[in-house]
Design an enzyme around this catalytic site. Structure first.
Site, PDB file in Angstrom:
ATOM      1  N   LYS A   1       0.746  -1.099  -0.058  1.00 54.39           N
ATOM      2  CA  LYS A   1      -0.008  -0.161  -0.054  1.00 54.39           C
ATOM      3  C   LYS A   1       0.851   1.269  -0.159  1.00 54.39           C
ATOM      4  CE  LYS A   1      -1.633   3.084   2.105  1.00 54.39           C
ATOM      5  NZ  LYS A   1      -1.389   4.445   1.758  1.00 54.39           N
TER       6      LYS A   1
ATOM      7  N   CYS B   1      14.524  10.138   6.509  1.00 57.05           N
ATOM      8  CA  CYS B   1      14.251   9.876   7.824  1.00 57.05           C
ATOM      9  C   CYS B   1      15.577   9.865   8.788  1.00 57.05           C
ATOM     10  CB  CYS B   1      13.725   8.270   7.932  1.00 57.05           C
ATOM     11  SG  CYS B   1      14.583   7.219   6.910  1.00 57.05           S
TER      12      CYS B   1
ATOM     13  N   GLU C   1      10.589  16.230  14.294  1.00 62.43           N
ATOM     14  CA  GLU C   1      11.114  15.848  13.062  1.00 62.43           C
ATOM     15  C   GLU C   1      10.326  17.296  12.118  1.00 62.43           C
ATOM     16  OE1 GLU C   1       9.550  12.528  10.934  1.00 62.43           O
ATOM     17  OE2 GLU C   1      11.380  12.035  10.229  1.00 62.43           O
TER      18      GLU C   1
ATOM     19  N   GLU D   1       9.531   1.414  10.808  1.00 55.02           N
ATOM     20  CA  GLU D   1      10.547   2.297  10.369  1.00 55.02           C
ATOM     21  C   GLU D   1      10.211   3.660  10.496  1.00 55.02           C
ATOM     22  OE1 GLU D   1      13.862   1.258  10.008  1.00 55.02           O
ATOM     23  OE2 GLU D   1      13.595  -0.814   9.941  1.00 55.02           O
TER      24      GLU D   1
END
Ligand code: NAD
Length: 496
Positions: free
Chosen positions: A190, A298, A397, A264
């Site tokens: 997906k 990331c 972040e 993750e």
């Protein structure tokens, strides 16, 4: 030559149960973030398609033959997939540039990483995972002794749901699906609704492999489709890459049926620059730490912890170097940084700047939309100095091109600040004293950390993943491959 003419930009069917099928919801346009205009069309999946993919993937696993197929034959099929990836490299790169707004350099970096890890996964898939344990002599009550042994082997887990983020569509479709299939699982991917075409390109390649129907399926769509798939009891494992916020939603969806969650997630990774750092190297790492992928990586080291003795010099040199970088059209040869993925991401990045100023940080460079780039979702590479580690910018972040520079006075303080974070994904240390850097690296609580830029290329054996809110489990290398397996112990007496 026009970039769009190099790729297939129109798909009107999903890939489910071994064939391309139209979606009940039709199609939707795909946007180029550099222009703000649509350039392609992708099928839009919904509940009906999610249920069809679940049924197909379950049947492919339960009825076989894929999980029982000889591991070398599965590895051969994955090698054929890798051959197709290499044949269609130009298309993959172009699509990454169009869908994510990456430059050729950035797209090439992700492609190279993907290729290295696919080679590794295929190599691991060929190895017999079975280990023989030592034989044991066990005393019996009647005074005789039993002799017995055991094997430990690995089985595929079952149906793996791979949910991928927008910032590495092609790479992560491949790096989840290929090892999972090589290990004997069936897979449903997906992708992010922002980058469906990169996953459809992989479906195009898989369709030519003649795998048993249902081993590989793609269902596009948003959070609703992800939630239908992620909470279905027919899924045995969710391999998710994305934000920590959605990662926790994935765990909630998985909890009632106790699925394995492989997560993750995000990061706020530290770049520690010691007083003895090679300044050129420090600046190179600084640039890579927040300008690469326009900050949408990331494990980028956006939190720059710099020894106060050299902080002024570092900030001046970084700012000077970054101000010379060209921002704009990802297809222009001299462009170093492209746009953010959407206007919402641009606004979010601007919001971080406003908050950093309110909290007393010093804006050194950037902080707004670049002049002359009114179309698309561009934001200037931005440097804040005098950031406190506890501040909003120091802790959260951004996923946009903002460097947060925090000063320190001692190595102990640098390590303490590095670890003062809810995240624990990546990290880097720059120092001429490699031994001290290694001692510090041992104390930093992150899944990976490099010293002086790392080995210079992709190391195929290093696993990737995070501590704390950066995730659960590892991807890549042997550890990553094994995530897609169950461990089975078989014990037996020696003789009858
Ligand atoms: P996101 O979390 O918003 O979305 C990721 C995926 O989850 C998308 O496919 C999305 O459609 C799906 N999703 C959203 N809500 C869902 C729900 N309720 N249930 C099921 N699925 C749902 O992430 P993003 O914005 O696409 O990507 C950026 C994030 O990904 C950043 O936080 C970044 O750090 C992280 N990331 C981590 C790694 C890593 O390896 N650790 C790699 C790349 C990106």
């Amino acid at each position: 030559m026009n970039a769009i003419s190099k790729i297939r930009a129109n798909y009107d069917q999903l890939f489910i149960d071994g064939r391309f099928v139209a979606s009940s919801l039709g199609t939707e346009p795909v946007l180029n973030p550099a222009t703000g205009e649509n350039f392609g069309v992708a099928p839009l999946g919904g509940k009906e398609e999610a249920l069809a993919a679940l049924a197909a993937a379950r049947r492919a696993f339960d009825e076989g033959p894929w999980p029982q197929t000889d591991r070398n034959d599965r590895a051969d099929a994955m090698q054929r997939l890798l051959d197709k990836v290499r044949e269609r490299k130009e298309e993959a790169l172009t699509l990454m540039m169009l869908e994510m707004g990456y430059t050729a350099l950035q797209a090439g970096f992700l492609f190279g990483l993907g290729e290295t890890q696919c080679v590794k996964a295929i190599e691991i898939a060929r190895k017999d995972p079975t280990k023989t344990l030592p034989f044991l002599v066990t005393p019996r009550p009647d005074g005789t002794n039993a002799l017995g042994g055991a094997l430990v082997t690995r089985d595929p887990i079952g149906v793996v749901l791979a949910i991928t983020p927008y910032n590495a569509g092609f790479l992560l479709t491949l790096l989840k699906a290929l090892p999972a299939m090589a290990a004997g699982n069936s897979v449903i991917v997906k992708p992010s609704p922002f980058t469906p075409l990169q996953t459809m390109l992989v479906a195009d390649m898989v369709a030519e492999l003649d795998l048993p129907p249902g081993v590989f399926n793609v269902v596009t769509g948003g959070a609703d489709v992800g939630a239908i798939l992620g909470s279905d009891p027919r899924v045995d494992m969710v391999s998710f890459t994305g934000s920590d916020k959605i990662g926790s939603q994935i765990m909630i969806q998985a909890a009632p049926t106790l699925k394995k969650c492989h997560l993750e997630l995000g990061g706020k990774s530290p770049l520690i620059i010691r007083h003895d750092a090679d300044m050129e190297r420090a600046v190179m790492s600084g640039i890579f730490g927040f300008v690469h992928q326009a900050g949408q990586g990331c494990s980028l080291t956006t939190r720059m912890l710099v020894d106060n003795r050299i902080r002024g010099d570092f900030v001046a040199a970084l700012s000077d170097a970054v101000s010379k970088l060209k921002i704009g059209d990802p297809f222009a040869q001299d462009t170093f940084m492209g746009p953010l993925i959407r206007e919402t991401a641009r606004e979010r990045t601007a919001g971080f700047c406003a908050r950093a100023l309110e909290e007393g940080a010093t804006l050194v460079l950037g902080g707004k939309r670049p002049e002359g780039l009114d179309k698309g979702f561009f934001f200037e590479p931005t440097i804040f100095d005098n950031v406190t580690n506890e501040s909003y910018l120091g802790q959260n972040e951004v996923f946009g091109p903002i460097a947060a520079v925090v000063g320190f006075d001692t190595d102990e303080e640098a390590v303490r600040l590095a670890n003062q974070s809810d995240y624990g994904l990546g990290g880097a240390i720059i120092s001429r004293d490699a031994g001290t850097a290694l001692k510090m690296a041992m104390k930093v609580r992150t899944g990976q950390i490099s010293i002086n830029g790392g080995p210079g290329g992709f190391h195929p054996d290093t696993p990737f993943g995070g501590y704390k809110k950066s995730g659960l489990g590892r991807e890549w290398g042997e550890e990553g491959f094994n995530e897609y397996t169950e461990i089975k112990a078989i014990s037996f007496p020696a003789g009858n």
